[in-house]
Design an enzyme around this catalytic site. Structure first.
Site, mmCIF file in Angstrom:
data_model
loop_
_atom_site.group_PDB
_atom_site.id
_atom_site.type_symbol
_atom_site.label_atom_id
_atom_site.label_comp_id
_atom_site.label_asym_id
_atom_site.label_seq_id
_atom_site.Cartn_x
_atom_site.Cartn_y
_atom_site.Cartn_z
ATOM 1 N N GLN A 14 -80.194 -13.237 42.630
ATOM 2 C CA GLN A 14 -81.480 -12.678 42.221
ATOM 3 C C GLN A 14 -81.863 -13.248 40.854
ATOM 4 O OE1 GLN A 14 -83.550 -10.782 43.871
ATOM 5 N NE2 GLN A 14 -82.324 -9.892 45.496
ATOM 6 N N TYR A 43 -74.093 -9.891 54.782
ATOM 7 C CA TYR A 43 -74.956 -10.907 54.178
ATOM 8 C C TYR A 43 -74.657 -10.926 52.677
ATOM 9 C CZ TYR A 43 -77.550 -10.363 58.587
ATOM 10 O OH TYR A 43 -77.908 -10.283 59.912
ATOM 11 N N GLU A 64 -70.155 -13.493 54.974
ATOM 12 C CA GLU A 64 -71.266 -14.394 54.682
ATOM 13 C C GLU A 64 -71.020 -15.667 55.477
ATOM 14 O OE1 GLU A 64 -74.327 -16.261 53.701
ATOM 15 O OE2 GLU A 64 -74.199 -14.383 52.590
ATOM 16 N N ASP A 112 -78.153 -6.888 53.053
ATOM 17 C CA ASP A 112 -79.181 -7.546 52.247
ATOM 18 C C ASP A 112 -79.448 -8.907 52.883
ATOM 19 O OD1 ASP A 112 -80.976 -8.357 50.322
ATOM 20 O OD2 ASP A 112 -79.495 -8.537 48.716
ATOM 21 N N CYS A 139 -86.211 -8.051 51.308
ATOM 22 C CA CYS A 139 -87.211 -8.760 50.513
ATOM 23 C C CYS A 139 -88.430 -9.119 51.361
ATOM 24 C CB CYS A 139 -86.609 -10.023 49.895
ATOM 25 S SG CYS A 139 -86.053 -11.231 51.121
#
Length: 183
Positions: A14, A43, A64, A112, A139
């Site tokens: 981020q 994730y 991941e 996420d 997002c």
């Protein structure tokens, strides 16, 4: 949140560190973790979410698909002296069932996903596992809405909290608290 992170070129981080702390604290509030919980960090990227919450739980298990990010996540755990977290390469829909077969149990999940949202096979895996504690960080409001239509028969949305990560742009993140429906 007091941690240091290393990331390689293919990894994601981020861009707004102050709001990232706000985002992760909101996710922690939504999932209401306890010291006895095992948290799935799906994730996971370089492990920022799971590692930021590791001091609040018994164990963090993350997955991941980008090998460099998994290496970063495990390195970040070591860098920060976190011994109750481990990250593996693979999709959530492949890794979670294998963990169950290995006898690993979990109580909570934080997702996420990228802008494309949750993979349908992973949604099916969540609906099969039915974790009691579930926070979804998104997002992309369009893919969030699409994914929630599949999750809502089993879970109810208790709240959605937007977090403005990039001020003066139309982009924001949202934290969703999902609660398992009682039957």
């Amino acid at each position: 949140m007091g941690l240091d992170f290393h990331l390689s070129a293919r990894s994601f981080l981020q861009l707004n560190p102050e709001q990232t702390e706000t985002l992760y604290e909101e996710a922690a509030k939504a999932i209401d973790l306890t010291p006895d919980d095992t948290l799935i960090d799906a994730y996971a990227g370089i492990g920022t979410i799971g590692l930021s919450l590791a001091s609040r739980v018994k164990r963090v298990l993350g997955m991941e698909t980008i090998p460099e990010a998994v290496a970063d996540a495990n390195q970040n755990a070591t860098l920060n002296g976190i011994t109750n977290a481990r990250y593996e390469i693979g999709t959530a829909e492949e890794v979670m069932p294998r963990w169950r077969q290995e006898g690993l149990n979990f109580d909570a999940i934080i997702v996420d996903p990228p802008r494309t949202g949750l993979d349908r096979a992973f949604i099916d895996q969540i609906l099969q596992e039915k974790p009691h504690k579930f926070a979804y960080i998104s997002c992309n409001m369009a893919t969030l809405a699409r994914n929630l239509t599949h999750l809502v028969p089993t879970y109810r949305v208790e709240y959605i909290q937007p977090i403005d990560m990039i001020p003066q742009t139309p982009r924001c993140e949202a934290v969703v608290k999902l609660v398992l429906n009682e039957r």
